[in-house]
Design a protein around this motif. Structure first.
Motif, mmCIF file in Angstrom:
data_model
loop_
_atom_site.group_PDB
_atom_site.id
_atom_site.type_symbol
_atom_site.label_atom_id
_atom_site.label_comp_id
_atom_site.label_asym_id
_atom_site.label_seq_id
_atom_site.Cartn_x
_atom_site.Cartn_y
_atom_site.Cartn_z
ATOM 1 N N UNK A 1 0.825 -1.208 0.000
ATOM 2 C CA UNK A 1 0.000 0.000 0.000
ATOM 3 C C UNK A 1 0.860 1.259 0.000
ATOM 4 N N UNK A 2 2.045 1.161 0.611
ATOM 5 C CA UNK A 2 2.934 2.320 0.682
ATOM 6 C C UNK A 2 3.815 2.504 -0.531
ATOM 7 N N UNK A 3 3.680 1.647 -1.539
ATOM 8 C CA UNK A 3 4.436 1.823 -2.782
ATOM 9 C C UNK A 3 5.815 1.190 -2.796
ATOM 10 N N UNK A 4 6.111 0.292 -1.870
ATOM 11 C CA UNK A 4 7.395 -0.414 -1.894
ATOM 12 C C UNK A 4 7.480 -1.273 -3.163
ATOM 13 N N UNK A 5 8.678 -1.401 -3.744
ATOM 14 C CA UNK A 5 8.803 -2.191 -4.975
ATOM 15 C C UNK A 5 8.608 -3.691 -4.713
ATOM 16 N N UNK A 6 7.766 -4.309 -5.543
ATOM 17 C CA UNK A 6 7.525 -5.750 -5.497
ATOM 18 C C UNK A 6 7.971 -6.345 -6.828
ATOM 19 N N UNK A 7 8.883 -7.296 -6.776
ATOM 20 C CA UNK A 7 9.379 -7.935 -8.000
ATOM 21 C C UNK A 7 8.307 -8.863 -8.566
ATOM 22 N N UNK A 8 8.180 -8.879 -9.893
ATOM 23 C CA UNK A 8 7.231 -9.772 -10.551
ATOM 24 C C UNK A 8 7.813 -11.182 -10.567
ATOM 25 N N UNK A 9 7.017 -12.163 -10.128
ATOM 26 C CA UNK A 9 7.500 -13.535 -10.049
ATOM 27 C C UNK A 9 6.348 -14.506 -10.297
ATOM 28 N N UNK A 10 6.697 -15.754 -10.574
ATOM 29 C CA UNK A 10 5.695 -16.796 -10.774
ATOM 30 C C UNK A 10 5.107 -17.208 -9.424
ATOM 31 N N UNK A 11 3.928 -17.817 -9.484
ATOM 32 C CA UNK A 11 3.297 -18.321 -8.266
ATOM 33 C C UNK A 11 4.153 -19.444 -7.697
ATOM 34 N N UNK A 12 4.562 -19.374 -6.417
ATOM 35 C CA UNK A 12 5.333 -20.462 -5.828
ATOM 36 C C UNK A 12 4.576 -21.788 -5.914
ATOM 37 N N UNK A 13 5.307 -22.876 -6.069
ATOM 38 C CA UNK A 13 4.673 -24.166 -6.298
ATOM 39 C C UNK A 13 3.756 -24.573 -5.144
#
Length: 482
Positions: free
Chosen positions: A91-103
């Motif tokens: 919500x505060x705008x911290x960067x989130x890396x794009x990744x696949x759904x964990x198994x």
């Protein structure tokens, strides 16, 4: 995916302490890994803990109306501070890396999908009129429970009779202590509602100070308890005679007053479910109920398209309060697929499991205003008839349409289109003043608006009083009680 704002994260936190701890984790940069899927339906990451291994947390919004939170930490609070911290970071705008759904999460999603498919296959075939099977009543267990309840009611009746026969003036400290022991014994008879009513009376009798004031406060409790014991005994005796002929009472609050905790499955089985409802909260408060020894989070909501004011109540036992989510004010419009409606009258209690949220617009606010009660004569008549019933809620809440708010010698009143008035005053039940805030309203808000009020019968004046809770305008809700 839903819009994740700080207000949303606050709403899912169990309490203010959990919210603070989650925010603190973000400030301390405790998340070395923050990820999201490309479709933004899943947030997951790692949070530093006290051990060598980080805690792995996730928030799955595949079904936005029913998000699933997971964390590897051992906390009994859920969602835990690690999940809340991750949500605050997003919500505060911290960067989130794009990744696949964990198994492991994908496996859980697949299992959930499979369960849903099996439920559909197990349901009625397409076009079938077959209704869900009703649960079979275990008659022997039910009768055994009712026998215990009737025994407890007998004990409570002896307690009440003793007070009446000796008179309130004869209740001294020794008698109060003996009554306290008897009230404690009622916890063994499956009648927690009746026990709470007895405890409420006992609390009044324990009050220090002016004895006359104590007598005045105790008499309504005596009246309610007498009626409750009489109706509960008659009802339970009928049920014990033949449980099939005498089903559970869904036309009044008697079952809940005795102490039954309604389950959602029961409400659905009894047809107490409405589909596709939209609710807007008009007031909210939290307080401690000494008679129940519980914290209570109480909200009053209007159901759009109707004039009904519903109530939500979350009970948090004192000893376990920190493990139960603390409700908070809700400012968004709540759209609900299945609304469970508890047995009740003017302000029937409601509950839901899944919902979606959006900001109310000007059309929504106009609709709410249009649903306010216009005739004060009819309102007063309805409220008086309602509170005459000893078991009815003595503080009903209604939304009233007013032509203007007037003040004469410091006494405020609502005036309807026919010129009828309802006096506004702070009531003792709420123990929180709001009429003193009315002068702060804008001039435009004093005319042609809607006000949510709570009623109380003043025994000394033998008249109704109404305390303002909020004012509804075309732009939104002005909350006076918070």
């Amino acid at each position: 995916m839903i819009s994740i704002t700080e207000a949303y994260v606050d709403s899912v936190a169990l309490n203010a302490a959990a919210s603070k701890n989650g925010r603190d984790l973000v400030k301390k940069n405790s998340f070395p890994l923050l990820c999201r899927t490309e479709d933004d339906t899943l947030l997951f990451g790692e949070c530093k803990g006290s051990g060598s291994e980080p805690y792995r947390c996730s928030a799955d919004f595949l079904k936005p109306e029913g998000p699933i939170f997971r964390c590897s930490c051992p906390s009994r609070q859920f969602p835990c501070k690690h999940i809340l911290g991750m949500l605050y970071a997003y919500a505060g705008g911290k960067p989130f890396a794009v990744a696949e759904v964990p198994q492991d999460i994908q496996d859980k999603r697949d299992k959930a999908s499979l369960r849903e498919e099996k439920k559909k296959e197990a349901g009625a075939t397409e076009g079938s009129e077959e209704k869900p099977r009703r649960r079979q009543t275990n008659k022997s267990a039910l009768i055994k429970k009712i026998v215990a309840q009737l025994e407890g009611i007998g004990l409570a009746d002896k307690l009440l009779t003793g007070i009446v026969q000796s008179g309130l003036g004869g209740v001294d400290k020794k008698a109060v202590q003996m009554m306290a022991d008897q009230v404690k014994q009622l916890g063994n008879f499956y009648i927690p509602g009746i026990q709470a009513s007895c405890r409420a009376l006992l609390l009044e009798l324990q009050t220090d100070g002016d004895r006359e004031s104590m007598y005045t406060a105790a008499i309504p409790h005596l009246t309610v308890l007498h009626s409750l014991l009489k109706k509960a005994k008659e009802y339970l005796e009928r049920r014990m005679a033949d449980p099939d002929v005498t089903p559970m009472d869904t036309a009044s609050v008697l079952e809940e007053a005795i102490g039954h905790a309604w389950q959602l499955a029961e409400l659905k089985e009894l047809g107490l479910v409405d589909n596709d409802a939209a609710l807007l909260q008009l007031s909210f408060r939290s307080y401690f109920d000494s008679s129940r020894e519980e914290f209570v989070d109480e909200g009053h909501w209007i159901r759009l398209g109707t004039e009904r004011i519903h109530m939500t109540r979350t009970y948090r036992p004192y000893r376990a309060a920190k493990y139960i989510r603390e409700e908070d004010s809700q400012f968004q419009l709540v759209q609900i697929k299945e609304l469970f409606v508890y047995p009740g009258e003017l302000n029937a209690r409601v509950r839901w499991e899944d919902a979606s949220y959006c900001d109310p617009n000007s059309e929504d606010m106009k609709m709410v205003q249009s649903q306010a009660r216009c005739s004060f004569s009819e309102v007063v008549k309805q409220v008086k008839n309602h509170i005459k019933n000893p078991l009815s809620d003595k503080h009903p809440v209604l939304l009233l349409a007013y032509r203007e708010i007037v003040s004469v010698n410091g006494q405020y009143a609502l005036v309807d289109e026919q010129g009828k008035q309802i006096p506004l005053a702070d009531i003792s039940y709420l123990n929180h003043a709001t009429t003193s805030l009315l002068p702060l309203l804008k001039q435009d808000d004093l005319r042609n608006g809607a006000m949510l009020v709570m009623f109380e019968h003043d025994f000394q004046r033998n008249a109704l009083s109404a305390q303002p809770l909020s004012v509804v305008t075309g732009q939104g809700v002005i909350r006076l009680l918070y």
